[in-house]
Design a protein around this motif. Sequence first.
Motif, PDB file in Angstrom:
ATOM      1  N   LEU A 194      39.158   9.362 -44.433  1.00 30.32           N
ATOM      2  CA  LEU A 194      40.264  10.308 -44.506  1.00 30.32           C
ATOM      3  C   LEU A 194      41.020  10.316 -43.177  1.00 30.32           C
ATOM      4  N   PRO A 195      42.345  10.181 -43.201  1.00 23.47           N
ATOM      5  CA  PRO A 195      43.120  10.176 -41.956  1.00 23.47           C
ATOM      6  C   PRO A 195      43.364  11.601 -41.450  1.00 23.47           C
ATOM      7  N   VAL A 196      42.794  11.924 -40.304  1.00 23.52           N
ATOM      8  CA  VAL A 196      42.948  13.248 -39.711  1.00 23.52           C
ATOM      9  C   VAL A 196      43.880  13.141 -38.508  1.00 23.52           C
ATOM     10  N   VAL A 197      44.975  13.879 -38.565  1.00 22.93           N
ATOM     11  CA  VAL A 197      45.946  13.836 -37.479  1.00 22.93           C
ATOM     12  C   VAL A 197      45.350  14.473 -36.221  1.00 22.93           C
ATOM     13  N   SER A 198      45.437  13.752 -35.117  1.00 24.61           N
ATOM     14  CA  SER A 198      44.918  14.245 -33.844  1.00 24.61           C
ATOM     15  C   SER A 198      45.655  15.504 -33.402  1.00 24.61           C
TER      16      SER A 198
END
Length: 304
Positions: A196-200
């Motif tokens: 899952l792409p988690v925005v920094s």
Amino acid sequence: MSQTLLVTGGAGFVGSNLIKALLTDFPAAAIVSLDNYFTGRPENHVNDPRVSYVDGSTVDVAKVWAERGLPSPEIVFHLGEYSRIVQSFDDHDLTWEFNLLGTMEVVKFASANGSKLIYAGSSSKFGNDGQDENLNPYAWTKAKNIEYIKNYSSWYGLDYAITYFYNVYGPGQITSGRYATVIGIFENCYRHGKPLPVVSPGTQTRDFTHVDDIVRGIVLVAQKGSGDGYLLGTGREWPLLEVAKLFRTDYVMIPALRGERVRGQADTSKAGELGWHPTRQLDEYVATFVATHEPVRGAGDPNH
């Protein structure tokens, strides 16, 4: 007595769910959807003879209505706008057309027909002492529309109520492409066995609200509400990294995105005065999703 209701953006995620609710809550009403199908989809159409779908722009709402000889709508639910933050930097012209020009015409149309206008404002205008409305073209145009509607009401007597959505999720949400929602993206990646792409940095928070609660709030505001300030959220802040961990799968951090705010949390006190309270919780929704979906390992890129 029969009624006519207009829903702009009626083929979209929230709009299609709203139409389903209106069919129940307004049993004598005929419902017209006006959608330009930018993110709306024909597969979202509700198969009911009381609902008709018009492919057109909100800029042309008065012309479209006149050409079809439709009666004046008692209520105009205006959801048909451009509604993505990061993408609005690249889609500046579309954001201006859909949100400023289109809404100007919808407001004029509602006023001319003596309709009550229910406007879907954006929670992006709140936070940081009001400065968050200047973070991106989307938030700015939505905030200007609030000012316009309130002024138009004082100038011409428009009957209106303004709701604010907080990160809507649920059945029918967009799960892939440039306009996908956070929960939609997470669901799609989970299905395809992708991290899952988690925005920094992942500590930024959002208030996630199930579409059923949103729709119930819209209808209640249409029936009982007046003026500004109906925030529809759960009142709980979810850090994005914590949300990703609910899916019990791998995640990957991606660079911070331009124009996004740090926090999001709804003050639901005014909506609560009408008797509205959220009933669906994100963690329960995700737990059910994970329990009923098996990831497909080795699948293609879920974002295309």
